[in-house]
Design a protein around this motif. Sequence first.
Motif, PDB file in Angstrom:
ATOM      1  N   ALA A 247     -13.415   2.522   3.134  1.00  0.00           N
ATOM      2  CA  ALA A 247     -14.346   1.503   3.607  1.00  0.00           C
ATOM      3  C   ALA A 247     -14.252   0.247   2.745  1.00  0.00           C
ATOM      4  O   ALA A 247     -14.370  -0.883   3.248  1.00  0.00           O
ATOM      5  N   VAL A 248     -14.013   0.441   1.431  1.00  0.00           N
ATOM      6  CA  VAL A 248     -13.865  -0.702   0.531  1.00  0.00           C
ATOM      7  C   VAL A 248     -12.614  -1.506   0.907  1.00  0.00           C
ATOM      8  O   VAL A 248     -12.651  -2.738   1.020  1.00  0.00           O
ATOM      9  N   LEU A 249     -11.497  -0.799   1.094  1.00  0.00           N
ATOM     10  CA  LEU A 249     -10.256  -1.478   1.474  1.00  0.00           C
ATOM     11  C   LEU A 249     -10.400  -2.195   2.813  1.00  0.00           C
ATOM     12  O   LEU A 249      -9.926  -3.330   2.986  1.00  0.00           O
ATOM     13  N   ARG A 250     -11.034  -1.539   3.757  1.00  0.00           N
ATOM     14  CA  ARG A 250     -11.215  -2.146   5.077  1.00  0.00           C
ATOM     15  C   ARG A 250     -12.087  -3.387   4.992  1.00  0.00           C
ATOM     16  O   ARG A 250     -11.827  -4.399   5.661  1.00  0.00           O
ATOM     17  N   SER A 251     -13.131  -3.351   4.158  1.00  0.00           N
ATOM     18  CA  SER A 251     -14.009  -4.503   4.004  1.00  0.00           C
ATOM     19  C   SER A 251     -13.252  -5.702   3.431  1.00  0.00           C
ATOM     20  O   SER A 251     -13.396  -6.831   3.913  1.00  0.00           O
ATOM     21  N   VAL A 252     -12.430  -5.436   2.405  1.00  0.00           N
ATOM     22  CA  VAL A 252     -11.636  -6.517   1.813  1.00  0.00           C
ATOM     23  C   VAL A 252     -10.634  -7.056   2.828  1.00  0.00           C
ATOM     24  O   VAL A 252     -10.392  -8.271   2.928  1.00  0.00           O
ATOM     25  N   SER A 253     -10.035  -6.161   3.606  1.00  0.00           N
ATOM     26  CA  SER A 253      -9.067  -6.563   4.620  1.00  0.00           C
ATOM     27  C   SER A 253      -9.700  -7.483   5.657  1.00  0.00           C
ATOM     28  O   SER A 253      -9.133  -8.521   6.018  1.00  0.00           O
ATOM     29  N   GLN A 254     -10.884  -7.115   6.117  1.00  0.00           N
ATOM     30  CA  GLN A 254     -11.562  -7.912   7.143  1.00  0.00           C
ATOM     31  C   GLN A 254     -12.014  -9.265   6.613  1.00  0.00           C
ATOM     32  O   GLN A 254     -11.892 -10.289   7.290  1.00  0.00           O
ATOM     33  N   SER A 255     -12.534  -9.274   5.385  1.00  0.00           N
ATOM     34  CA  SER A 255     -13.041 -10.530   4.813  1.00  0.00           C
ATOM     35  C   SER A 255     -11.917 -11.505   4.471  1.00  0.00           C
ATOM     36  O   SER A 255     -12.101 -12.724   4.503  1.00  0.00           O
ATOM     37  N   SER A 256     -10.730 -10.960   4.165  1.00  0.00           N
ATOM     38  CA  SER A 256      -9.598 -11.824   3.801  1.00  0.00           C
ATOM     39  C   SER A 256      -8.612 -12.008   4.950  1.00  0.00           C
ATOM     40  O   SER A 256      -7.622 -12.731   4.800  1.00  0.00           O
ATOM     41  N   ASN A 257      -8.862 -11.339   6.075  1.00  0.00           N
ATOM     42  CA  ASN A 257      -7.990 -11.406   7.250  1.00  0.00           C
ATOM     43  C   ASN A 257      -6.549 -11.011   6.894  1.00  0.00           C
ATOM     44  O   ASN A 257      -5.587 -11.659   7.292  1.00  0.00           O
ATOM     45  N   ARG A 258      -6.439  -9.928   6.130  1.00  0.00           N
ATOM     46  CA  ARG A 258      -5.132  -9.400   5.737  1.00  0.00           C
ATOM     47  C   ARG A 258      -5.064  -7.923   6.112  1.00  0.00           C
ATOM     48  O   ARG A 258      -6.091  -7.264   6.251  1.00  0.00           O
ATOM     49  N   LYS A 259      -3.857  -7.421   6.249  1.00  0.00           N
ATOM     50  CA  LYS A 259      -3.684  -6.018   6.593  1.00  0.00           C
ATOM     51  C   LYS A 259      -4.099  -5.124   5.425  1.00  0.00           C
ATOM     52  O   LYS A 259      -3.913  -5.484   4.257  1.00  0.00           O
ATOM     53  N   ILE A 260      -4.616  -3.940   5.775  1.00  0.00           N
ATOM     54  CA  ILE A 260      -5.037  -2.997   4.740  1.00  0.00           C
ATOM     55  C   ILE A 260      -3.865  -2.621   3.842  1.00  0.00           C
ATOM     56  O   ILE A 260      -4.020  -2.511   2.623  1.00  0.00           O
ATOM     57  N   VAL A 261      -2.678  -2.442   4.429  1.00  0.00           N
ATOM     58  CA  VAL A 261      -1.525  -2.043   3.624  1.00  0.00           C
ATOM     59  C   VAL A 261      -1.152  -3.128   2.622  1.00  0.00           C
ATOM     60  O   VAL A 261      -0.699  -2.836   1.506  1.00  0.00           O
ATOM     61  N   ASP A 262      -1.349  -4.393   2.994  1.00  0.00           N
ATOM     62  CA  ASP A 262      -1.069  -5.487   2.059  1.00  0.00           C
ATOM     63  C   ASP A 262      -2.077  -5.493   0.911  1.00  0.00           C
ATOM     64  O   ASP A 262      -1.711  -5.741  -0.250  1.00  0.00           O
ATOM     65  N   ILE A 263      -3.350  -5.230   1.247  1.00  0.00           N
ATOM     66  CA  ILE A 263      -4.384  -5.138   0.203  1.00  0.00           C
ATOM     67  C   ILE A 263      -4.050  -3.974  -0.738  1.00  0.00           C
ATOM     68  O   ILE A 263      -4.137  -4.093  -1.969  1.00  0.00           O
ATOM     69  N   ALA A 264      -3.655  -2.855  -0.140  1.00  0.00           N
ATOM     70  CA  ALA A 264      -3.328  -1.670  -0.937  1.00  0.00           C
ATOM     71  C   ALA A 264      -2.134  -1.928  -1.847  1.00  0.00           C
ATOM     72  O   ALA A 264      -2.129  -1.534  -3.025  1.00  0.00           O
ATOM     73  N   THR A 265      -1.100  -2.588  -1.320  1.00  0.00           N
ATOM     74  CA  THR A 265       0.090  -2.891  -2.118  1.00  0.00           C
ATOM     75  C   THR A 265      -0.259  -3.781  -3.302  1.00  0.00           C
ATOM     76  O   THR A 265       0.199  -3.549  -4.435  1.00  0.00           O
ATOM     77  N   GLU A 266      -1.069  -4.789  -3.072  1.00  0.00           N
ATOM     78  CA  GLU A 266      -1.479  -5.698  -4.149  1.00  0.00           C
ATOM     79  C   GLU A 266      -2.293  -4.961  -5.208  1.00  0.00           C
ATOM     80  O   GLU A 266      -2.101  -5.165  -6.419  1.00  0.00           O
ATOM     81  N   LEU A 267      -3.196  -4.073  -4.784  1.00  0.00           N
ATOM     82  CA  LEU A 267      -4.020  -3.319  -5.720  1.00  0.00           C
ATOM     83  C   LEU A 267      -3.159  -2.420  -6.603  1.00  0.00           C
ATOM     84  O   LEU A 267      -3.360  -2.351  -7.830  1.00  0.00           O
ATOM     85  N   ILE A 268      -2.193  -1.749  -5.992  1.00  0.00           N
ATOM     86  CA  ILE A 268      -1.307  -0.858  -6.752  1.00  0.00           C
ATOM     87  C   ILE A 268      -0.477  -1.652  -7.759  1.00  0.00           C
ATOM     88  O   ILE A 268      -0.336  -1.266  -8.927  1.00  0.00           O
ATOM     89  N   THR A 269       0.069  -2.775  -7.309  1.00  0.00           N
ATOM     90  CA  THR A 269       0.936  -3.591  -8.167  1.00  0.00           C
ATOM     91  C   THR A 269       0.164  -4.157  -9.359  1.00  0.00           C
ATOM     92  O   THR A 269       0.649  -4.123 -10.501  1.00  0.00           O
ATOM     93  N   THR A 270      -1.041  -4.670  -9.118  1.00  0.00           N
ATOM     94  CA  THR A 270      -1.827  -5.252 -10.213  1.00  0.00           C
ATOM     95  C   THR A 270      -2.387  -4.176 -11.143  1.00  0.00           C
ATOM     96  O   THR A 270      -2.603  -4.433 -12.329  1.00  0.00           O
ATOM     97  N   SER A 271      -2.607  -2.987 -10.619  1.00  0.00           N
ATOM     98  CA  SER A 271      -3.196  -1.916 -11.428  1.00  0.00           C
ATOM     99  C   SER A 271      -2.158  -1.171 -12.256  1.00  0.00           C
ATOM    100  O   SER A 271      -2.438  -0.744 -13.383  1.00  0.00           O
ATOM    101  N   THR A 272      -0.961  -0.996 -11.689  1.00  0.00           N
ATOM    102  CA  THR A 272       0.052  -0.184 -12.366  1.00  0.00           C
ATOM    103  C   THR A 272       1.218  -0.996 -12.920  1.00  0.00           C
ATOM    104  O   THR A 272       2.009  -0.488 -13.713  1.00  0.00           O
ATOM    105  N   GLY A 273       1.336  -2.243 -12.448  1.00  0.00           N
ATOM    106  CA  GLY A 273       2.461  -3.062 -12.887  1.00  0.00           C
ATOM    107  C   GLY A 273       3.755  -2.750 -12.173  1.00  0.00           C
ATOM    108  O   GLY A 273       4.816  -3.274 -12.542  1.00  0.00           O
ATOM    109  N   SER A 274       3.705  -1.919 -11.156  1.00  0.00           N
ATOM    110  CA  SER A 274       4.902  -1.580 -10.389  1.00  0.00           C
ATOM    111  C   SER A 274       4.546  -1.452  -8.909  1.00  0.00           C
ATOM    112  O   SER A 274       3.373  -1.335  -8.544  1.00  0.00           O
TER     113      SER A 274
END
Length: 283
Positions: A247-274
């Motif tokens: 629900a958190v990912l979906r909320s960010v996706s809707q508010s930013s008008n971006r795909k959930i997978v793009d939000i997820a990819t950015e979160l993983i990259t910024t959190s893990t560095g890879s």
Amino acid sequence: MAHPLDPEDRVDSDRTSPGDLSQPGGLASSAQPFSAPSPSQQQLSGTGPDISGELLQLVLNTPTVETYLDELVLIVQRVSPVIAGVGITLRRDHEMLSVAVSNPLAGVMDEVQYKLDQGPCLQALSTGEVVSIDDVATEERFGSYTSHALAHGVLSSLSVPLLVAGASVGALNSYSRETHAFGDTVRAELITLAAQAQVSLALTLRAAQQSSIVDQLHTAMQTRSTIDQALGIVMTRQRCTATEAFAVLRSVSQSSNRKIVDIATELITTSTGSSPQAGRFEM
């Protein structure tokens, strides 16, 4: 589809057609003389077991649909020396495409019909019936198409529909520089060959469709894996359930008008560095 012109196919300065693309011989006594064919263009003895076996070998040995169709039009052209060019039209997403041509003449004649939205090829495809033009000069069904055909030296043609699972998906188009070129014998051979090609085409298209489905499954699996990895990060940070994390990912996706997978990819990259780890998918 675009095909580079071989030196022998280039336009002659004193002709409107794309070079002398026809072959020697023919049924009409008043036909223009033809240049000698290459060994690969010699007339076949018929559309019996030899061609059936050749089509089967094409299916077994060609890695792509494009390669299969390119070889198929060359086989069709060898059916008779009266055939000056062969093209295959397939309908895809409501558009007509020349997926294979034996030479530039066939490509030009197919493309003319697409631009005019009329012609024997399109009628064969839309009706599922064989469409023959015995003499282009006296043909009255296809408007200005006939003037274009005459300008390129095409005097007769035969278009045979290609059916897959009972639906017309394309047409096999043969063009000649002679009038009345597609008599009973040649017509019967081309129709028989088209029927044999339909089986091979169905198998080839099915293989291509399955390959596309596999690619889609790979993509879906990768997307699912990326989202799952992001869900784990959100659950750890916010001490919540998987449903709440999604629900958190979906909320960010809707508010930013971006795909959930793009939000997820950015979160993983910024959190893990890879980048996200690839999901495993096996067939």
